[in-house]
Design a protein around this motif. Structure first.
Motif, PDB file in Angstrom:
ATOM      1  N   LEU A 131      80.168  31.163  36.575  1.00  0.00           N
ATOM      2  CA  LEU A 131      79.184  31.860  37.389  1.00  0.00           C
ATOM      3  C   LEU A 131      78.843  33.169  36.706  1.00  0.00           C
ATOM      4  O   LEU A 131      79.735  33.971  36.399  1.00  0.00           O
ATOM      5  N   ILE A 132      77.561  33.389  36.455  1.00  0.00           N
ATOM      6  CA  ILE A 132      77.083  34.637  35.863  1.00  0.00           C
ATOM      7  C   ILE A 132      76.320  35.392  36.933  1.00  0.00           C
ATOM      8  O   ILE A 132      75.356  34.873  37.510  1.00  0.00           O
ATOM      9  N   VAL A 133      76.742  36.606  37.220  1.00  0.00           N
ATOM     10  CA  VAL A 133      76.124  37.424  38.261  1.00  0.00           C
ATOM     11  C   VAL A 133      75.302  38.510  37.585  1.00  0.00           C
ATOM     12  O   VAL A 133      75.840  39.424  36.965  1.00  0.00           O
ATOM     13  N   GLY A 134      73.968  38.392  37.673  1.00  0.00           N
ATOM     14  CA  GLY A 134      73.080  39.352  37.033  1.00  0.00           C
ATOM     15  C   GLY A 134      72.277  38.720  35.924  1.00  0.00           C
ATOM     16  O   GLY A 134      72.836  38.198  34.954  1.00  0.00           O
ATOM     17  N   ALA A 135      70.940  38.738  36.071  1.00  0.00           N
ATOM     18  CA  ALA A 135      70.058  38.046  35.126  1.00  0.00           C
ATOM     19  C   ALA A 135      69.250  39.015  34.277  1.00  0.00           C
ATOM     20  O   ALA A 135      68.045  38.853  34.091  1.00  0.00           O
ATOM     21  N   GLY A 136      69.926  40.053  33.758  1.00  0.00           N
ATOM     22  CA  GLY A 136      69.327  40.871  32.718  1.00  0.00           C
ATOM     23  C   GLY A 136      69.576  40.239  31.368  1.00  0.00           C
ATOM     24  O   GLY A 136      70.092  39.117  31.267  1.00  0.00           O
ATOM     25  N   PRO A 137      69.249  40.944  30.271  1.00  0.00           N
ATOM     26  CA  PRO A 137      69.438  40.363  28.941  1.00  0.00           C
ATOM     27  C   PRO A 137      70.864  39.887  28.667  1.00  0.00           C
ATOM     28  O   PRO A 137      71.060  38.829  28.071  1.00  0.00           O
ATOM     29  N   THR A 138      71.867  40.660  29.121  1.00  0.00           N
ATOM     30  CA  THR A 138      73.252  40.269  28.851  1.00  0.00           C
ATOM     31  C   THR A 138      73.587  38.941  29.518  1.00  0.00           C
ATOM     32  O   THR A 138      74.114  38.017  28.882  1.00  0.00           O
ATOM     33  N   GLY A 139      73.307  38.824  30.812  1.00  0.00           N
ATOM     34  CA  GLY A 139      73.609  37.591  31.528  1.00  0.00           C
ATOM     35  C   GLY A 139      72.833  36.405  31.003  1.00  0.00           C
ATOM     36  O   GLY A 139      73.366  35.285  30.901  1.00  0.00           O
ATOM     37  N   LEU A 140      71.566  36.634  30.644  1.00  0.00           N
ATOM     38  CA  LEU A 140      70.736  35.538  30.151  1.00  0.00           C
ATOM     39  C   LEU A 140      71.213  35.050  28.788  1.00  0.00           C
ATOM     40  O   LEU A 140      71.243  33.840  28.524  1.00  0.00           O
ATOM     41  N   VAL A 141      71.572  35.981  27.894  1.00  0.00           N
ATOM     42  CA  VAL A 141      72.084  35.582  26.578  1.00  0.00           C
ATOM     43  C   VAL A 141      73.411  34.840  26.732  1.00  0.00           C
ATOM     44  O   VAL A 141      73.650  33.823  26.066  1.00  0.00           O
TER      45      VAL A 141
END
Length: 544
Positions: free
Chosen positions: A6-16
């Motif tokens: 589970l990735i919480v947060g869809a900025g560049p870090t989470g998306l990469v």
């Protein structure tokens, strides 16, 4: 297949991170509490080392097509704000070299960069769940149980193998873990940051800086001083890759006296401070108040839960390191579910020294930027080679292996470049030729985010190395033999590259002894060994 991360947060870090995991066959779920993607340039500089990582991830061509070169600065004489006092090359154009084919940063608004990431994730069947947030979590030795609140108000209880918080400086996960966030907040140095169209008055091919005593008092002349003395003002206009769009940064001791987060407030502040009424403003896309928040975690996670990007470190945008550091957090954290949990614990030990060095550098740049005398001379705008991020290294990591130079070699910081290539360093590129694949022109074309690339610089050792990799889990390595042009060599299931003009051997400092270099999926050198048995010794560090 049920999501295991589970990735919480869809900025560049989470998306990469999501993209890297999906490319490794790891199913993910990515959520973001915002109902729609963020609007705004924010981190606009993509540094050379990050460009290399984006190439490994398959994103580089899209980024190059949509981005621009970093533009020159124009510093205006104050008071008056009409005459260009200095024109400064913010980041001088650097010539390509065999080991660094991508030496120049690119400018791309963060929201447009995220669009590229959304496209690539969509092609893999992954979409961000909007308006969805993590409320709570618990974990044990085998799993993380997450309480997720969906956009319709429904509550889910879901289990995951791992959870990663890339949810920003005010994110939930760091608080749930109780991680320290050490540092300082500088309220007095705040400024408004806005994306606005400027259809007239400023050349879009430059960045523009107005810094000096302003004219904010009643009855004073534009660009002069108030009865109370000097009102130090700061305006910076960073032109975007979109025509006539600028990121406007406006600061100074009295910035808060104006409705600075409104379009009219920013315009009024600029006109009163500079007198430049020839500058026309158009639509404002977004605005917010920003102040330096210089902090970092004491560790990157606990058990099966981790933080990355701004959730782990916040800092000044000076130096253009923030988004880039988050992306490098993500690619370092990505895993293939083949290693034990203990391997992920090295994420903290590898990244913390890098982030500490980055905070030191960006804070010093911020201090210089705020000094009037430094701005006047242009000294505040000089950017050294270190900010290209080529020197970021993990030499002190317990999971790297260097049998060519076994004695420790301590560098001044985790951002430093040493004369001797060591395990833990960035894996440099080199020009190569591949008879079976015309698309392969450099070693960067060979490195993969899906597997370790085993470079064998002596053909006589190739078969033994290949046999050593066969006992490893399927898909974890690819063996690549790098030979000089005059040495024809073939081996089934092994890629053979011809080194152009011997650059690869020179760059990797190959001499008489057999040399084997293992390049990790994040583009760092995991091992340098001198015989096939070193392959097993290296992988025993990360697979057992």
């Amino acid at each position: 297949m049920s999501p295991s991360v589970l990735i919480v947060g869809a900025g560049p870090t989470g998306l990469v991170l999501a993209l890297a995991l999906l490319k490794n066959g790891v199913p993910v779920r990515i959520i973001d509490k915002l109902a729609s993607p963020r609007v705004g340039q924010r981190g606009i500089a993509i540094q050379p080392r990050t460009l290399e990582i984006l190439k490994i991830l398959g994103l580089l061509n899209n980024v190059l097509q949509r981005s621009t070169a970093i533009r020159k600065l124009r510093l205006y004489e104050m008071p008056g704000a009409t005459r260009v006092e200095k024109e400064h090359t913010f980041l001088p154009t650097v010539a390509t070299t065999p080991d660094k084919p991508l030496p120049n940063a690119r400018g791309l608004g963060q929201d447009r960069f995220e669009e590229i990431l959304f496209e690539h994730l969509g092609a893999l069947g992954c979409k961000v769940e909007r308006g969805t947030e993590l409320r709570n979590l618990t974990q044990d030795a085998d799993k993380v149980s997450a309480e997720i609140v969906k956009a319709d108000g429904g509550v889910e209880q879901c289990d995951f193998e791992f959870v990663v918080g890339s949810d920003g400086g005010h994110g939930t996960i760091r608080h749930l873990l109780g991680l320290s966030f050490l540092g300082e907040t500088r309220e007095a140095e705040g400024m408004v940051v806005a994306d606005m169209y400027v259809p007239k008055g400023l050349d879009h091919d430059f960045w523009h800086i107005f810094k000096g005593p302003g004219s904010l008092g009643a009855g004073s002349a534009p660009g002069g001083q108030t009865a109370a003395g000097s009102d130090h003002v700061f305006f910076m206009f960073l032109s975007a890759e979109i025509p006539r769009l600028f990121t406007v940064m406006a600061g100074g001791p009295r910035a808060r006296e104006f409705p600075a987060e409104s379009r009219d407030g920013i315009i009024e502040y600029f006109y009163k401070a500079t007198g430049r009424r020839d500058v026309e403003f158009g639509e404002m896309k977004c605005a917010s108040w920003w102040r330096p928040n210089i902090r970092m975690v004491d560790k990157y996670g606990e058990g099966r839960v981790f933080v990355a990007g701004d959730a782990a470190h916040t800092h000044s945008p000076t130096g253009g390191q923030g988004m880039n550091s988050g992306i490098q957090d993500a690619i370092t954290l990505a895993h293939k579910k083949l290693a034990p949990l203990s391997l992920l614990s090295t994420y903290s030990s590898e990244r913390l020294p890098v982030i500490a060095a980055m905070l030191e550098k960006t804070t010093q740049l911020l201090n210089d930027t705020l000094k009037k005398e430094a701005a006047a001379t242009g000294a505040a705008w000089n950017r050294g080679d270190e900010l290209q991020m080529f020197g970021i290294n993990y030499r002190g990591s317990v999971i790297v292996l260097d049998e060519r130079n076994p004695q420790p070699d301590v560098l001044p910081s985790a951002y430093s470049i040493g004369k001797t290539l060591r395990a833990g360093d960035r894996a440099p590129s080199a020009p190569v030729h591949c008879a079976s694949d015309a698309a392969v022109q450099t070693l960067l074309d060979v490195f993969s985010c899906r597997k370790h690339t085993v470079l064998v610089f002596t053909s006589a050792a190739a078969r033994a190395v290949h046999d050593a990799t066969k006992v490893l889990p399927d898909g974890i390595t690819e063996t690549v033999v790098v030979v000089s042009r005059e040495l024809a060599f073939q081996l089934s299931d092994v890629k053979v590259l011809e080194a152009v003009d011997g650059h690869a051997q020179t760059i990797y400092q190959v001499e008489n002894e057999p040399t084997i270099v293992v390049v990790r999926p994040d583009g760092a050198i995991g091992a340098i060994v001198l015989e096939a048995g070193g392959i097993g010794r290296y992988f025993s560090k990360i697979l057992q």
